[in-house]
Design a protein around this motif. Structure first.
Motif, PDB file in Angstrom:
ATOM      1  N   UNK A  24       0.844  -1.206   0.000  1.00 55.16           N
ATOM      2  CA  UNK A  24       0.000   0.000   0.000  1.00 55.16           C
ATOM      3  C   UNK A  24       0.878   1.255   0.000  1.00 55.16           C
ATOM      4  N   UNK A  25       1.935   1.203   0.809  1.00 55.16           N
ATOM      5  CA  UNK A  25       2.833   2.355   0.930  1.00 55.16           C
ATOM      6  C   UNK A  25       3.593   2.587  -0.381  1.00 55.16           C
ATOM      7  N   UNK A  26       4.107   1.510  -0.957  1.00 55.14           N
ATOM      8  CA  UNK A  26       4.915   1.607  -2.184  1.00 55.14           C
ATOM      9  C   UNK A  26       4.100   2.073  -3.383  1.00 55.14           C
ATOM     10  N   UNK A  27       2.857   1.546  -3.497  1.00 56.08           N
ATOM     11  CA  UNK A  27       2.064   1.797  -4.717  1.00 56.08           C
ATOM     12  C   UNK A  27       1.101   2.963  -4.559  1.00 56.08           C
ATOM     13  N   UNK A  28       0.740   3.276  -3.335  1.00 52.85           N
ATOM     14  CA  UNK A  28      -0.276   4.310  -3.100  1.00 52.85           C
ATOM     15  C   UNK A  28      -1.685   3.810  -3.384  1.00 52.85           C
ATOM     16  N   UNK A  29      -1.816   2.537  -3.673  1.00 52.36           N
ATOM     17  CA  UNK A  29      -3.144   1.973  -3.979  1.00 52.36           C
ATOM     18  C   UNK A  29      -3.895   1.703  -2.677  1.00 52.36           C
ATOM     19  N   UNK A  30      -5.194   2.062  -2.713  1.00 51.71           N
ATOM     20  CA  UNK A  30      -6.013   1.818  -1.533  1.00 51.71           C
ATOM     21  C   UNK A  30      -7.118   0.799  -1.786  1.00 51.71           C
ATOM     22  N   UNK A  31      -7.267   0.417  -3.055  1.00 51.20           N
ATOM     23  CA  UNK A  31      -8.348  -0.497  -3.414  1.00 51.20           C
ATOM     24  C   UNK A  31      -7.785  -1.908  -3.633  1.00 51.20           C
TER      25      UNK A  31
END
Ligand code: GLY
Ligand code: MN
Ligand code: MN
Length: 275
Positions: A24-31
């Motif tokens: 989540x931290x690396x990609x910024x994806x929340x879904x």
């Protein structure tokens, strides 16, 4: 990089919270969505290459069982037999065991999830082996139950009922029929023999990369028997104070519907003299 609209598919049953947070931290994806169903579907039907690997695992398993039977003597403990069996499996090329090897004697064989211990083998016992190995990432899973010397009439009835249940369940494997028919076939035999209350688990399960995977062979499963399925058939009767019998085979449904029982170790009651 922040990808606000992106969806990340993960295996929720396998990813740790630490991995999830890092991703989540690396990609910024929340879904995050589960990809489990798609993977189960991909693994459900086995290819010829996969079945060849399972066959290798089964061959090691059955050869090891063959090799250790002559070593079984009255007074040996379950743990001693287990150690000998696992050493033989390793010598024959197994990479690792597929699950905790079960060697259960006498009344302990009446425990469907029992663990080997210090009980010494005696005349009149059932001796139950349930074990498997991994070879090249694929596993085997087989159960055979033996008699040590002479057994009682009731033990013989139990053995015969389980053997018939195993055979009838295999006969019920027909392309396109519901999976529940397999469970029903095994359970009917055991109920007709008046041991229905002592068959306390499902009839089988898929296997492959893991020892327990889809499909589940139980009485409510309305899914169809498909070409490519690989699963166990393992009815049992477990009676406190008397002991238990389970006979487990690995069965493959070819894409054309041909049913192949991959395990070939004899199933007729074998009496080990154990002198
Ligand atoms: N003991 C594992 C299995 O037969 O399913
Ligand atoms: Mn098993
Ligand atoms: Mn099994």
């Amino acid at each position: 990089m922040k990808e606000k609209s992106a969806i990340c598919f993960i295996e929720k049953n396998y990813m740790t919270v630490a991995q999830y947070e890092a991703l989540q931290k690396e990609t910024g994806i929340n879904n995050f969505k589960s990809v489990e169903r798609a993977i189960i579907d991909m693994r459900l039907r086995k290819s010829t290459i996969e079945i060849e690997k399972v066959k290798k695992a089964i061959s090691i398993t059955e050869n090891a069982l063959d090799e250790i039977i002559p070593f079984i003597k009255i007074g040996m403990t379950e743990n001693e037999i287990k150690t000998k069996l696992e050493t033989t499996l390793q010598d024959l090329g197994a990479e690792k065991v597929a699950f905790d090897t079960m060697v259960l004697t006498g009344e302990n064989s009446g425990l469907p999830h029992g663990e080997p211990g210090d009980r010494q083998i005696q005349y009149g016992d059932f001796l139950l082996f349930d074990f498997g190995v991994f070879v090249d990432h694929y596993c085997s899973d087989i159960t055979r139950t033996f008699a040590i010397g002479k057994i009682s009439d009731e033990q013989r009835q139990i053995y015969d009922a389980v053997l018939k249940a195993n055979e009838k369940a295999i006969e019920a494997v027909r392309l396109g029929d519901p999976i529940k028919n397999i469970d029903h076939a095994a359970r009917t035999v055991i109920e007709d023999a008046s041991y229905g209350a002592y068959f306390t688990h499902r009839t089988g399960h898929g296997l492959g990369l893991e020892v327990h995977e889809a499909p589940s062979i139980h009485g409510e499963n309305k899914e169809k028997i498909l070409g490519g399925l690989l699963f166990t058939i393992e009815p049992g009767i477990y009676k406190e104070g008397v002991g238990g019998v389970r006979i487990e085979d690995d069965v493959y449904v070819h894409p054309n519907g041909e049913v192949e029982v991959l395990t070939s170790f004899p199933k007729q009651l074998t009496i080990i003299d154990a002198k």
